[in-house]
Design a protein around this motif. Structure first.
Motif, PDB file in Angstrom:
ATOM      1  N   LYS A   1     -92.300  48.624  96.935  1.00 30.03           N
ATOM      2  CA  LYS A   1     -91.469  48.981  95.777  1.00 30.03           C
ATOM      3  C   LYS A   1     -92.235  49.905  94.827  1.00 30.03           C
ATOM      4  CE  LYS A   1     -90.901  44.665  94.707  1.00 30.03           C
ATOM      5  NZ  LYS A   1     -91.592  44.076  95.859  1.00 30.03           N
ATOM      6  N   THR A   2     -93.470  49.499  94.514  1.00 27.90           N
ATOM      7  CA  THR A   2     -94.257  50.318  93.595  1.00 27.90           C
ATOM      8  C   THR A   2     -94.599  51.651  94.248  1.00 27.90           C
ATOM      9  OG1 THR A   2     -95.135  48.263  92.712  1.00 27.90           O
ATOM     10  CG2 THR A   2     -96.272  50.261  92.070  1.00 27.90           C
ATOM     11  N   PHE A   3     -94.806  51.637  95.551  1.00 25.74           N
ATOM     12  CA  PHE A   3     -95.086  52.891  96.256  1.00 25.74           C
ATOM     13  C   PHE A   3     -93.890  53.839  96.111  1.00 25.74           C
ATOM     14  CE2 PHE A   3     -95.159  55.718  99.890  1.00 25.74           C
ATOM     15  CZ  PHE A   3     -96.469  56.152  99.891  1.00 25.74           C
TER      16      PHE A   3
ATOM     17  N   THR B   1     -92.157  40.886  98.178  1.00 28.09           N
ATOM     18  CA  THR B   1     -93.444  41.368  97.690  1.00 28.09           C
ATOM     19  C   THR B   1     -94.181  42.113  98.814  1.00 28.09           C
ATOM     20  OG1 THR B   1     -95.455  40.707  96.571  1.00 28.09           O
ATOM     21  CG2 THR B   1     -94.599  39.135  98.154  1.00 28.09           C
TER      22      THR B   1
ATOM     23  N   SER C   1    -100.314  42.729  93.348  1.00 28.90           N
ATOM     24  CA  SER C   1     -98.897  42.421  93.264  1.00 28.90           C
ATOM     25  C   SER C   1     -98.393  42.515  91.821  1.00 28.90           C
ATOM     26  CB  SER C   1     -98.668  41.010  93.801  1.00 28.90           C
ATOM     27  OG  SER C   1     -97.325  40.686  93.732  1.00 28.90           O
ATOM     28  N   SER C   2     -97.234  43.147  91.651  1.00 26.04           N
ATOM     29  CA  SER C   2     -96.643  43.243  90.313  1.00 26.04           C
ATOM     30  C   SER C   2     -95.998  41.903  90.016  1.00 26.04           C
ATOM     31  CB  SER C   2     -95.581  44.329  90.292  1.00 26.04           C
ATOM     32  OG  SER C   2     -96.031  45.454  90.988  1.00 26.04           O
TER      33      SER C   2
HETATM   34  N1  LIG Z   1     -93.889  54.082 102.612  1.00 31.86           N
HETATM   35  C1  LIG Z   1     -95.195  53.750 102.532  1.00 31.86           C
HETATM   36  N2  LIG Z   1     -96.141  54.559 103.038  1.00 31.86           N
HETATM   37  C2  LIG Z   1     -97.445  54.226 102.957  1.00 31.86           C
HETATM   38  N3  LIG Z   1     -97.906  53.098 102.370  1.00 31.86           N
HETATM   39  C3  LIG Z   1     -97.018  52.261 101.848  1.00 31.86           C
HETATM   40  C4  LIG Z   1     -95.618  52.523 101.898  1.00 31.86           C
HETATM   41  N4  LIG Z   1     -94.980  51.520 101.300  1.00 31.86           N
HETATM   42  C5  LIG Z   1     -95.921  50.669 100.885  1.00 31.86           C
HETATM   43  N5  LIG Z   1     -97.141  51.096 101.206  1.00 31.86           N
HETATM   44  C6  LIG Z   1     -98.412  50.420 100.921  1.00 31.86           C
HETATM   45  O1  LIG Z   1     -98.175  49.011 101.043  1.00 31.86           O
HETATM   46  C7  LIG Z   1     -98.884  48.289 100.055  1.00 31.86           C
HETATM   47  C8  LIG Z   1     -97.943  47.406  99.244  1.00 31.86           C
HETATM   48  O2  LIG Z   1     -97.064  48.266  98.574  1.00 31.86           O
HETATM   49  P1  LIG Z   1     -96.604  47.996  97.058  1.00 31.86           P
HETATM   50  O3  LIG Z   1     -97.714  47.501  96.226  1.00 31.86           O
HETATM   51  O4  LIG Z   1     -95.898  49.229  96.636  1.00 31.86           O
HETATM   52  O5  LIG Z   1     -95.597  46.801  97.313  1.00 31.86           O
HETATM   53  P2  LIG Z   1     -94.657  46.080  96.248  1.00 31.86           P
HETATM   54  O6  LIG Z   1     -93.374  45.836  96.943  1.00 31.86           O
HETATM   55  O7  LIG Z   1     -94.609  46.851  94.986  1.00 31.86           O
HETATM   56  O8  LIG Z   1     -95.420  44.698  96.050  1.00 31.86           O
HETATM   57  P3  LIG Z   1     -95.302  43.679  94.802  1.00 31.86           P
HETATM   58  O9  LIG Z   1     -93.901  43.246  94.685  1.00 31.86           O
HETATM   59  O10 LIG Z   1     -96.197  42.540  95.215  1.00 31.86           O
HETATM   60  O11 LIG Z   1     -95.807  44.411  93.629  1.00 31.86           O
HETATM   61  C9  LIG Z   1     -99.612  49.317  99.213  1.00 31.86           C
HETATM   62  O12 LIG Z   1    -100.919  49.423  99.688  1.00 31.86           O
HETATM   63  C10 LIG Z   1     -98.865  50.612  99.490  1.00 31.86           C
HETATM   64  O13 LIG Z   1     -99.686  51.740  99.353  1.00 31.86           O
END
Ligand SMILES: Nc1ncnc2c1ncn2[C@@H]1O[C@H](COP(=O)(O)OP(=O)(O)OP(=O)(O)O)[C@@H](O)[C@H]1O
Length: 700
Positions: free
Chosen positions: A134-136, A130, A247-248
């Motif tokens: 991933k969502t980014f 988490t 968080s998703s």
């Molecule tokens: N490559 C990147 N460049 C800039 N910011 C990033 C990058 N990757 C992630 N972030 C930032 O990190 C934070 C967490 O990212 P994100 O929500 O995409 O994570 P996730 O893995 O989808 O989390 P979850 O599983 O809890 O949903 C967000 O604020 C996102 O903008």
């Protein structure tokens, strides 16, 4: 009079000549397109039908702590530095550094899009702990759109310039605690997950998987699909956790179905692309989740584990593939394996304190790439493969250019027809294309110097003669040559990079201490001293114990690496640190599964499956959705589940989304607390809501 008759005859002759020319060019186009298709498929086969990339998240502005133990040592390796002397390399198909842009990530996805138009199924996953991005990666932001919007846009561009007609349908669903729900179904503002119909999965008549009552909405352009995607994304279940404020809490699945009836050479008439933002894997002990968050975490971990089981079984060509272990794998059953293309982007955190999760994630990635195959592959074979990929890339490019040129010639001829007749030239009846005889006009692949992808010793580089030999081969021959090396024979889909000594050297690393974790990744991998992992098909929740291995051999140092990490403090200061003797591995999971009793397994499974979610789309405060000013658009028809045969052959390219008039908009009460499709007002139309509040979180 005579003069006018002569002119008519001349005109008729010109018309027939142009028509015949168009027919010949059409045949030529089909011929080259078939070759291009073959070459592209060979290329993707050679790269591997299951490819795994790793993206290392950059350090965020508000992040502090110790960093430096996760580095990309080159474009295909991640290095984890546990202590000064204990390190481990992981080989992947591509590693994206924290500085990698969304463009760079998408460049690896792009070839897949053409493959989709050629009729192959594909799956793109974002996997990881988490808050690792991933969502980014999948969704991105308005400024940095991710894989989903980019892929959709490119798909439309390619479909529109193709000589075939495509019907594209869009669906979006989430799997939240084992419940499948349609993110595009009509709902009113009070809809909670209890009221949402859980979709069931069944086998279709053609052996494919069908999700009952899942809406497949026909989309004609990128604008439409963008609206739907926005709507679905907002409805996704998210919540604030210790690790991520947004968080998703579910797996979000986007499906694009492509149907093409006028291209018998396609792999199949109807194929699909899945793009999946998986829920974050979590160590439940670390996140200290309880109640609903704990149940959500368990459900996510369980299905991720099942996904690992399936991919691993596919890679090792096991006779039984355990698709039935989770809803996620059941849904994807017909899109994983066989000739489908799978891309998995695993995400890791740059933080030292997340190192244990990073080990688990990379363990999952390595398993998905099938490490035993990687170990078998010799350096010679790997070089051959790299060379063949370069050659095939050139061939594909050359054939694409060729096709493009023919297409524009055809366009010009149609323009001439229009000029001569003053009628819309597309309505002309062009005779059936004769078989194109390529003769010696086959696209000639120039003798290109091999660009060694690796720094190979001179004696290993190809000679002018061998290059000549390889370049004159057909795409399939190139592939075959690599597939059938004189020493070992293996199937095209299982090529994985072979690694030289570091991997084995490090595999005997000794990092240990007892710990506990959720079963997501680690528990399923049992490492032995050779770092060969055995796979357990038991996907139940369990604790794991750390194993202490024999002391590892000292590694040769690499020029890429520094032994220094750094700390970032809350006040923004950073300081370089010498690598400590050992990281604190208290509570750290280790890849060895603790024995579990049958009763324990039963209990945990029960705990997950019995959990009944109460609400969906829960925001930080526990409310459903949020209130935003909106604009509405109407879609001509909502239930596209059954596609009208006639529609398939008619105007695919019509823009079927009409913005509602001012008056209509005013009539509709838009003071709602959520982005909803109001069943009472829709009378068969779907009302899509566009956020006009200037919020920055929408991807496109
Ligand atoms: N490559 C990147 N460049 C800039 N910011 C990033 C990058 N990757 C992630 N972030 C930032 O990190 C934070 C967490 O990212 P994100 O929500 O995409 O994570 P996730 O893995 O989808 O989390 P979850 O599983 O809890 O949903 C967000 O604020 C996102 O903008």
């Amino acid at each position: 009079m005579m003069e006018s008759d002569d002119k008519d005859v001349e005109n008729d002759e010109s018309l027939s000549r142009i028509k015949a020319e168009i027919a010949t060019l059409n045949a030529k186009l089909n011929h080259f397109d078939l070759q291009r298709r073959q070459a592209l498929n060979d290329l993707l086969d050679l790269k591997g039908n299951i490819r795994v990339f790793c993206r290392i998240r950059p350090i965020l502005n508000n992040e502090y702590g110790h960093f430096g133990s996760v580095v990309s040592s080159d474009s295909t390796h991640v290095l984890l530095k546990f202590t000064e002397s204990k390190r481990k390399y992981y080989a992947l198909d591509r590693v994206f550094t924290p500085a990698a842009s969304q463009d760079e990530v998408f460049s690896e996805i792009e070839p897949l899009i053409q493959s989709l138009l050629d009729g192959y199924n594909a799956c793109i996953f974002a996997y990881g702990q988490t808050s690792t991005g991933k969502t980014f990666t999948m969704e991105g932001t308005s400024e940095w759109p991710g894989i989903v919007p980019r892929t959709l846009e490119e798909l439309f561009k390619k479909a529109q310039t193709s000589q075939h007609k495509f019907l594209l349908e869009f669906s979006m669903l989430e799997i939240y605690m084992g419940i499948l729900s349609d993110l595009l179904s009509p709902r009113n503002r009070k809809t909670t997950i209890r009221k949402i119909q859980s979709l069931s999965i069944r086998a279709g008549p053609d052996g494919g998987i069908e999700i009952e009552n899942l809406r497949a909405i026909r989309v004609n352009d990128f604008h439409q699909v963008k609206q739907l995607y926005k709507l679905g994304s907002r409805r996704r279940s998210t919540a604030s956790t210790n690790a991520n404020t947004q968080s998703s809490r579910s797996h979000c699945l986007i499906r694009i179905s492509l149907t093409c009836r006028d291209a018998p050479q396609r792999q199949r008439e109807r194929n699909k692309l899945w793009m999946i933002d998986l829920g974050g894997s979590e160590r439940l002990l670390k996140t200290q989740a309880s109640g609903r968050r704990l149940e959500e975490g368990k459900a996510i971990n369980l299905s991720l584990s099942s996904l690992g089981d399936v991919i691993s079984a596919l890679q090792s060509k096991k006779p039984h593939i355990p698709y039935r272990n989770s809803k996620l794998t059941q849904v994807l059953k017909d899109s994983l394996g066989a000739d489908s293309k799978t891309l998995m982007v695993v995400h890791v955190s740059p933080k030292d304190e997340d190192l244990c999760e990073t080990v688990c994630t990379l363990g999952f990635a390595t398993r998905a790439r099938s490490i035993h195959l990687a170990q078998e592959e010799s350096m010679e074979l790997r070089l051959k493969k790299e060379y063949a990929i370069v050659e095939l890339l050139k061939i594909v490019k050359q054939l694409e250019d060729e096709c493009q040129e023919i297409r524009s010639d055809i366009e010009n001829l149609y323009e001439n027809l229009k000029y001569l007749t003053n009628v819309d030239s597309k309505s002309f009846n062009i005779p059936e294309a004769p078989q194109y005889d390529a003769g010696d006009k086959k696209p000639h692949v120039k003798n290109v110097k091999a660009t060694p992808v690796l720094n190979q010793p001179r004696f290993m580089s190809s000679t002018a003669c061998s290059r000549q030999k390889t370049s004159s081969l057909s795409p399939s021959a190139i592939k075959k040559k690599v597939q059938d090396p004189p020493v070992k024979r293996k199937s095209s889909s299982v090529y994985a990079d072979s690694l030289s000594s570091p991997v084995k050297g490090i595999s005997q690393s000794g990092y240990g201490s007892e710990c506990s974790m959720s079963k997501t990744s680690c528990s399923n991998w049992i490492y032995n001293e050779e770092c060969q992992s055995e796979f357990s098909e038991d996907s139940s929740e369990c604790d794991v114990k750390m194993v202490v291995f024999a002391e590892q051999k000292k590694l040769p140092s690499t020029p890429y690496l520094s032994d220094k990490g750094f700390n970032r403090f809350k006040d923004g200061r950073t300081e370089k640190t010498e690598r400590k003797k050992g990281l604190n591995f208290n509570n750290c999971p280790c890849p060895r599964k603790k024995e579990q009793t049958a009763a324990q397994i039963q209990r945990t499974k029960k705990g997950v499956t019995n959990a009944v979610p109460e609400r969906m789309n829960v925001n930080k405060k526990g409310h459903i959705e949020m209130s935003v000013p909106i604009k509405l658009h109407a879609f001509d028809s909502f239930n596209y589940n059954a596609v009208d045969e006639n529609d398939l052959n008619n105007d695919f390219a019509l823009n079927r989304v009409d913005p509602l008039s001012e008056q209509e908009i005013n009539q509709i009460s838009i003071e709602m607390g959520s982005l909803l499709v109001d069943e009472t007002q829709s009378s068969g139309n779907i009302f899509l809501i566009e956020d006009s509040s200037g919020r920055q979180d929408s991807p496109i």
